[in-house]
Design an enzyme around this catalytic site. Structure first.
Site, PDB file in Angstrom:
ATOM      1  N   GLU A  69      13.317 -26.447  11.967  1.00  0.00           N
ATOM      2  CA  GLU A  69      14.430 -26.387  12.623  1.00  0.00           C
ATOM      3  C   GLU A  69      14.740 -27.100  13.737  1.00  0.00           C
ATOM      4  OE1 GLU A  69      16.040 -22.386  14.212  1.00  0.00           O
ATOM      5  OE2 GLU A  69      16.018 -22.184  11.945  1.00  0.00           O
TER       6      GLU A  69
ATOM      7  N   ASN B  61      10.805 -22.446  11.807  1.00  0.00           N
ATOM      8  CA  ASN B  61      11.415 -22.638  13.053  1.00  0.00           C
ATOM      9  C   ASN B  61      11.109 -23.863  14.080  1.00  0.00           C
ATOM     10  OD1 ASN B  61      12.640 -20.040  12.077  1.00  0.00           O
ATOM     11  ND2 ASN B  61      12.432 -19.222  14.172  1.00  0.00           N
TER      12      ASN B  61
ATOM     13  N   LYS C  60       7.203 -18.301   8.896  1.00  0.00           N
ATOM     14  CA  LYS C  60       8.532 -18.459   9.808  1.00  0.00           C
ATOM     15  C   LYS C  60       8.334 -19.196  11.123  1.00  0.00           C
ATOM     16  CE  LYS C  60      12.709 -17.123  10.447  1.00  0.00           C
ATOM     17  NZ  LYS C  60      12.943 -17.121  11.960  1.00  0.00           N
TER      18      LYS C  60
ATOM     19  N   ASP D 272      19.024   3.129  15.772  1.00  0.00           N
ATOM     20  CA  ASP D 272      19.140   2.311  16.869  1.00  0.00           C
ATOM     21  C   ASP D 272      19.502   3.196  18.208  1.00  0.00           C
ATOM     22  OD1 ASP D 272      19.917  -0.954  17.150  1.00  0.00           O
ATOM     23  OD2 ASP D 272      21.098   0.102  18.635  1.00  0.00           O
TER      24      ASP D 272
ATOM     25  N   GLY E 214      20.825  -4.511  15.670  1.00  0.00           N
ATOM     26  CA  GLY E 214      21.437  -5.397  16.156  1.00  0.00           C
ATOM     27  C   GLY E 214      22.458  -6.163  15.243  1.00  0.00           C
TER      28      GLY E 214
ATOM     29  N   ASN F  49      10.550 -11.519  14.860  1.00  0.00           N
ATOM     30  CA  ASN F  49      10.126 -12.711  15.172  1.00  0.00           C
ATOM     31  C   ASN F  49       8.840 -12.713  15.608  1.00  0.00           C
ATOM     32  OD1 ASN F  49      11.750 -14.688  13.669  1.00  0.00           O
ATOM     33  ND2 ASN F  49      13.322 -14.607  15.207  1.00  0.00           N
TER      34      ASN F  49
END
Length: 310
Positions: free
Chosen positions: A189, A186, A182, A46, A25, A102
């Site tokens: 964030e 986030n 992470k 992919d 992606g 993620n």
């Protein structure tokens, strides 16, 4: 024991490696290019044949020399689970799988345990940098056994920005620790974007403020609120001064919810992050200039889709 953060300045001092990358992606595509620019040989697979180097997962595995290093960069959840499960049936003992998406840290622990039964190594890596990572490099948070992280250091060093490793890479701890870090990243964030967005709405509501974009531009150097997010905020306003083309509907991709759930589970007060998450929920009901700005910022740093204004 974590991997030391001292590192040479140049990737060329490392022996080149060949890895397999699953998932091309927007972010995976850019990561492949950055790794290649850093001297890493990459074979990518992919479902989209226009970007893939090989047509099947079997061809990818055949192309990468053993013991293999396979980086998985697909959407979290069922897709990641399916890919790692399939890899468990095709890879050999001693191969290393890194989940760079993620995923939730609990999923890492499940995947690591399942692969370990077959002698396949597993590590996780939280990756931050969005659509700008190809140019600027990525911030990396790795979880796993120290020997596995050491083995993948040439890849991490190709992906991160040039300079001291400790400024952009950390071996956080065991399997799941990278994605846990992470997740918290986030969550922070969420809170930062919400604060900038609320300031934007307040300034926009006051007639005395004649130059709204200029106000944020003047904050970019020297002030205590300067940041890359502020730079992207100015860029968003340059492209669409009134954010007229953007809906105030803002998605949440999971990490904010997980952060709040972990705060509750560990009795850690997180009112700012929680409020920012709830603000995203409220964006799906009301017309809000602040949430338009949050949507614009997500698009600027991560290429996340926006909804057109109604």
């Amino acid at each position: 024991m974590a991997v030391p953060n001292e590192a040479p300045q140049r990737r060329k001092e490392f022996i080149p490696v060949h890895i397999g990358l699953i998932g091309l992606g927007k972010m995976g595509f850019n990561m492949r290019e950055r790794m290649r620019n850093g001297g890493i040989e990459v074979t990518g697979f992919d479902r989209n044949p226009d970007v893939a180097d090989v047509a099947t997962l079997d061809e990818l595995i055949a192309a990468v020399p053993a013991p293999r290093l396979i980086w998985v960069m697909v959407p979290s959840g069922e897709i990641t689970d399916a890919v790692i499960t399939e890899l468990g049936t095709k890879l050999d003992a001693g191969d290393l799988v890194i989940d760079g998406g993620n995923s939730r840290f609990t999923e890492d622990q499940k995947h690591g345990a399942a692969l370990a039964e077959k002698g396949i190594r597993f590590a996780d890596c939280g990756v931050s940098g969005g659509v700008w990572g190809l140019q600027n490099g990525y911030g990396l948070m790795a979880g796993g056994d120290a020997a596995d992280i050491e083995r993948a250091l040439p890849v991490f060093d190709a992906l991160r920005p040039a300079g001291e490793r400790a400024d952009s890479f950390v071996h956080v701890g065991g399997v799941g620790a990278g994605h846990y870090a992470k997740m918290v990243h986030n969550g922070i964030e969420y809170g930062l974007m919400q604060a900038y967005a609320e300031g934007y709405e307040l300034l926009a509501a006051k007639e005395i403020v004649a130059d709204l974009p200029g106000t944020f531009r003047a904050w970019q150097k020297g002030t205590v609120v300067r940041s890359w997010l502020l730079d992207l905020m100015v860029k968003a306003l340059d492209e669409d001064p009134g954010l007229e083309s953007i809906s105030d509907y803002v998605e949440d991709s999971g990490e904010g919810r997980w952060t709040v759930e972990e705060a509750i589970a560990n009795a850690v007060p997180a009112p700012a992050i929680t409020a920012a998450l709830f603000a995203r929920f409220s964006s799906r009901e009301d017309n809000s200039p602040a949430m338009k700005m949050v949507s614009a910022l997500r698009h600027q740093f991560g290429g996340h889709a926006t909804r057109p204004a109604k």
